[in-house]
Design an enzyme around this catalytic site. Structure first.
Site, PDB file in Angstrom:
ATOM      1  N   GLY A 226      -4.041  -3.406   3.287  1.00 53.41           N
ATOM      2  CA  GLY A 226      -5.452  -3.650   3.034  1.00 53.41           C
ATOM      3  C   GLY A 226      -6.089  -2.429   2.413  1.00 53.41           C
ATOM      4  O   GLY A 226      -5.414  -1.636   1.745  1.00 53.41           O
ATOM      5  N   GLU A 248      -0.036   0.072   3.912  1.00 56.10           N
ATOM      6  CA  GLU A 248       0.027  -0.168   2.462  1.00 56.10           C
ATOM      7  C   GLU A 248      -1.417  -0.317   2.016  1.00 56.10           C
ATOM      8  O   GLU A 248      -2.069  -1.301   2.345  1.00 56.10           O
ATOM      9  CB  GLU A 248       0.768  -1.475   2.170  1.00 56.10           C
ATOM     10  CG  GLU A 248       2.215  -1.485   2.564  1.00 56.10           C
ATOM     11  CD  GLU A 248       3.091  -0.693   1.619  1.00 56.10           C
ATOM     12  OE1 GLU A 248       2.591  -0.213   0.573  1.00 56.10           O
ATOM     13  OE2 GLU A 248       4.277  -0.551   1.935  1.00 56.10           O
ATOM     14  N   GLU A 381     -11.238   1.818  -6.618  1.00 60.13           N
ATOM     15  CA  GLU A 381     -10.499   0.588  -6.817  1.00 60.13           C
ATOM     16  C   GLU A 381     -11.497  -0.562  -6.933  1.00 60.13           C
ATOM     17  O   GLU A 381     -12.287  -0.797  -6.030  1.00 60.13           O
ATOM     18  CB  GLU A 381      -9.589   0.357  -5.619  1.00 60.13           C
ATOM     19  CG  GLU A 381      -8.761  -0.876  -5.762  1.00 60.13           C
ATOM     20  CD  GLU A 381      -7.789  -1.043  -4.622  1.00 60.13           C
ATOM     21  OE1 GLU A 381      -8.218  -0.938  -3.463  1.00 60.13           O
ATOM     22  OE2 GLU A 381      -6.608  -1.278  -4.893  1.00 60.13           O
TER      23      GLU A 381
HETATM   24  P1  NAD Z   1      -9.507  -5.068   4.117  1.00 62.82           P
HETATM   25  O1  NAD Z   1      -8.949  -3.738   4.438  1.00 62.82           O
HETATM   26  O2  NAD Z   1     -10.949  -5.287   4.253  1.00 62.82           O
HETATM   27  O3  NAD Z   1      -8.816  -6.201   5.013  1.00 62.82           O
HETATM   28  C1  NAD Z   1      -7.419  -6.296   5.196  1.00 62.82           C
HETATM   29  C2  NAD Z   1      -7.141  -6.946   6.532  1.00 62.82           C
HETATM   30  O4  NAD Z   1      -7.622  -6.103   7.573  1.00 62.82           O
HETATM   31  C3  NAD Z   1      -7.827  -8.297   6.730  1.00 62.82           C
HETATM   32  O5  NAD Z   1      -6.977  -9.138   7.489  1.00 62.82           O
HETATM   33  C4  NAD Z   1      -9.055  -7.919   7.538  1.00 62.82           C
HETATM   34  O6  NAD Z   1      -9.542  -8.987   8.311  1.00 62.82           O
HETATM   35  C5  NAD Z   1      -8.511  -6.815   8.415  1.00 62.82           C
HETATM   36  N1  NAD Z   1      -9.532  -5.885   8.919  1.00 62.82           N
HETATM   37  C6  NAD Z   1     -10.709  -5.552   8.341  1.00 62.82           C
HETATM   38  N2  NAD Z   1     -11.367  -4.658   9.120  1.00 62.82           N
HETATM   39  C7  NAD Z   1     -10.576  -4.418  10.194  1.00 62.82           C
HETATM   40  C8  NAD Z   1     -10.695  -3.590  11.340  1.00 62.82           C
HETATM   41  N3  NAD Z   1     -11.764  -2.810  11.540  1.00 62.82           N
HETATM   42  N4  NAD Z   1      -9.687  -3.587  12.235  1.00 62.82           N
HETATM   43  C9  NAD Z   1      -8.582  -4.353  12.041  1.00 62.82           C
HETATM   44  N5  NAD Z   1      -8.424  -5.161  10.997  1.00 62.82           N
HETATM   45  C10 NAD Z   1      -9.400  -5.192  10.065  1.00 62.82           C
HETATM   46  O7  NAD Z   1      -8.972  -5.382   2.676  1.00 62.82           O
HETATM   47  P2  NAD Z   1      -9.325  -6.642   1.821  1.00 62.82           P
HETATM   48  O8  NAD Z   1     -10.729  -6.447   1.360  1.00 62.82           O
HETATM   49  O9  NAD Z   1      -8.988  -7.877   2.532  1.00 62.82           O
HETATM   50  O10 NAD Z   1      -8.227  -6.486   0.653  1.00 62.82           O
HETATM   51  C11 NAD Z   1      -8.386  -5.650  -0.448  1.00 62.82           C
HETATM   52  C12 NAD Z   1      -7.744  -4.295  -0.243  1.00 62.82           C
HETATM   53  O11 NAD Z   1      -6.385  -4.386   0.150  1.00 62.82           O
HETATM   54  C13 NAD Z   1      -7.722  -3.497  -1.507  1.00 62.82           C
HETATM   55  O12 NAD Z   1      -8.221  -2.216  -1.266  1.00 62.82           O
HETATM   56  C14 NAD Z   1      -6.250  -3.426  -1.891  1.00 62.82           C
HETATM   57  O13 NAD Z   1      -5.842  -2.306  -2.618  1.00 62.82           O
HETATM   58  C15 NAD Z   1      -5.565  -3.474  -0.603  1.00 62.82           C
HETATM   59  N6  NAD Z   1      -4.212  -4.004  -0.779  1.00 62.82           N
HETATM   60  C16 NAD Z   1      -3.130  -3.153  -0.722  1.00 62.82           C
HETATM   61  C17 NAD Z   1      -1.855  -3.636  -0.894  1.00 62.82           C
HETATM   62  C18 NAD Z   1      -0.639  -2.760  -0.826  1.00 62.82           C
HETATM   63  O14 NAD Z   1       0.472  -3.248  -0.729  1.00 62.82           O
HETATM   64  N7  NAD Z   1      -0.783  -1.454  -0.887  1.00 62.82           N
HETATM   65  C19 NAD Z   1      -1.671  -4.991  -1.104  1.00 62.82           C
HETATM   66  C20 NAD Z   1      -2.781  -5.818  -1.168  1.00 62.82           C
HETATM   67  C21 NAD Z   1      -4.048  -5.303  -0.986  1.00 62.82           C
END
Ligand code: NAD
Ligand code: MN
Length: 478
Positions: A226, A248, A381
């Site tokens: 994320g 990741e 990003e």
């Molecule tokens: P996000 O970090 O907001 O959410 C990712 C996951 O974490 C979701 O399931 C969300 O519900 C959960 N989450 C959010 N806040 C949390 C908390 N406080 N505690 C525990 N879990 C929590 O990311 P997003 O907006 O869903 O996705 C976009 C981001 O993900 C981008 O920054 C992207 O670069 C990254 N990403 C990275 C990869 C990789 O392999 N490096 C792959 C895909 C996406």
């Protein structure tokens, strides 16, 4: 469609009956209401995973049998490819074309780790003295997996396939926007013969269900994909209980075109590098670095290609640009576009919201020229179909700009000079470097970040390290 929590091989409502809506971003329609896991539900899922992990049934299961279940799951998923791909397209907005690629990559994960399960070996270690010393590779325990919405089932499989192959059990929290394929996958797990508790899915909020999983004392490891921001929050919380973590995170990856490249293929690579998956790809080539002598030619052709990449109905066969995942993501992308203009970058393609049949959260394929490393659109990003083009003078200048970022997920290099290509591949601080290619992935090839893009590697045999402990056993031979 499955809309209930998947715990202990059963479908359950949330303990308080709570639900949340899942929307199709291409039509703005609510697809369904999905169970919203409470702390009680997270606890039940962790208990189920714990009980399975500690059970004789799971412990006595040979690695080969675990592998066979994963292989069977791969066959079952492959047989339901279209159904899963359609669902993935509906909650995420991606094209059916891309969703099918995603689901077939998920089938590959299941097969690769199914095959790897019985090939995890320890070693014998030559030490001083009359000892036999050997190592065992043992499963870590209960894994909490938290994944984003861009490749919902595939990114989950990058965690649950190696985790199950290692002999761990898993509680998966899909993203709020895209819980449907993970929940439906429970059917595959049941049919593949996994015992109750081996694989559980708790749909719910990030700061609620997600955080509850991170805090839970029954979880041994958190595998997170994320944003870098949430990754930091998880890291801090996990420290309190010494939980293992792998992260990741985001990226702002440079894609570097030298004047001596095959310019046609470089332009095609730049296009797919940023616009595949609507730019909602962590490794997206969102910074295009172009050598000055070919800069005008590259930008002109790329802008022309972007203009042709019109958003369409994601389920239509010919569509190559879907909807961004949500209204709030659309707003976020549009605010970056405005920022780009404000800070003096030159908009040469796209830059507007779009609709298909008067509906949906679409964004045009957007290209900014005259971008410099200090601008917001070069640093942050965007996670949308927005490309920033930066010009460079020579090799050293390219290397410098490429590394002018806190991130280090991926990079691309386009040149016909193989020495130069490999020299730059060594200089760029990133977990993956593509030479004369971009956005290629394979289950066998390790993937992960340098710097703020995270740590630990997924895919390949490296991924197993995230789910195994090494135990060293000393035997006195006298
Ligand atoms: P996000 O970090 O907001 O959410 C990712 C996951 O974490 C979701 O399931 C969300 O519900 C959960 N989450 C959010 N806040 C949390 C908390 N406080 N505690 C525990 N879990 C929590 O990311 P997003 O907006 O869903 O996705 C976009 C981001 O993900 C981008 O920054 C992207 O670069 C990254 N990403 C990275 C990869 C990789 O392999 N490096 C792959 C895909 C996406
Ligand atoms: Mn988010």
């Amino acid at each position: 469609m499955r809309t209930d929590l998947f715990i202990n091989n059963e479908w359950r409502n949330a303990s308080d009956g709570g639900t949340f809506p899942v929307t199709n971003p291409a039509t703005e329609e609510v697809l369904c209401e999905v169970a919203k896991a409470t702390d009680t539900d997270v606890d039940a899922a962790v208990q189920a995973a714990r009980a399975c992990f500690d059970s004789k049934e799971w412990k006595r299961l040979s690695a080969r049998r675990r592998g066979a279940m994963l292989l069977k799951a791969g066959d079952l998923l492959e047989a339901r490819m279209k159904e899963f791909a359609k669902l993935e397209s509906q909650h995420n907005g991606k094209t059916f074309f891309e969703a099918k690629i995603e689901i077939s990559m998920t089938v590959s994960s299941l097969r690769y780790y199914g095959g790897l399960a019985d090939k995890i070996e320890g070693k014998t270690v030559p030490v001083e003295g009359p000892f036999l010393v050997y190592t065992r590779r043992e499963p870590l325990g209960v894994v909490g997996a938290i994944v984003p919405w861009n490749f919902p089932l595939n990114l989950a499989s990058w965690k649950f396939a190696p985790a199950l192959a290692a002999g761990c059990t898993i509680v998966l929290k899909p993203a709020t926007e895209t819980p449907l394929t993970a929940l439906l996958f429970g059917e595959v797990i049941q049919e593949a013969g996994f015992p109750p508790g081996a694989f559980n899915v708790i749909s719910g909020g990030g700061s609620t269900a997600g955080m509850s999983l991170v805090k839970h004392p029954g979880v041994d490891k958190i595998a997170f994909t994320g944003s870098t921001e949430v990754g930091r929050v998880i890291m801090k919380e996990a420290a309190k209980s010494n939980k293992r973590i792998s992260l990741e995170l985001g990226g702002k990856s440079p894609n570097v075109i030298f004047a001596d490249a095959d310019i046609e293929s470089a332009i095609r690579g730049a296009q797919t590098g940023i616009f595949y998956g609507k730019g909602e790809v962590c490794a997206a080539g969102s910074r295009l670095l172009v050598e000055k002598s070919v800069h005008d030619q590259v930008v002109e052709q790329l802008a022309a290609r972007a203009a042709k990449l019109t958003p369409g109905d994601p389920l239509a066969k010919e569509t190559r640009m879907g909807a961004v995942v949500s209204q709030s993501q659309q707003e976020s992308v549009m605010s970056y576009v405005a920022r780009g203009v404000e800070e003096g970058a030159k908009l040469v393609a796209g830059g507007k919201r779009a609709q298909v049949d008067g509906k949906g959260y679409f964004v045009e394929a957007t290209v900014f020229d005259n971008v410099t490393s200090d601008m917001t659109i070069a640093r942050e990003e965007i996670f949308g179909p927005v490309l920033s083009v930066l010009a460079f003078d020579d090799f050293d200048h390219a290397a410098q700009i490429a590394n002018e970022t806190v991130y280090g997920l991926a990079a691309g290099i386009w040149t016909r000079d193989i020495g130069k290509a490999h020299r730059l591949a060594q200089e760029i601080q990133a977990g993956t470097v593509w030479i004369n290619a971009y956005n290629y992935y394979d289950t066998a090839a390790p993937f992960g970040g340098f710097k703020a893009s995270g740590f630990g590697r997924e895919l390949g045999s490296e991924a197993m390290d995230a789910y195994l402990e090494t135990k060293t056993v000393w035997v006195n031979l006298v």
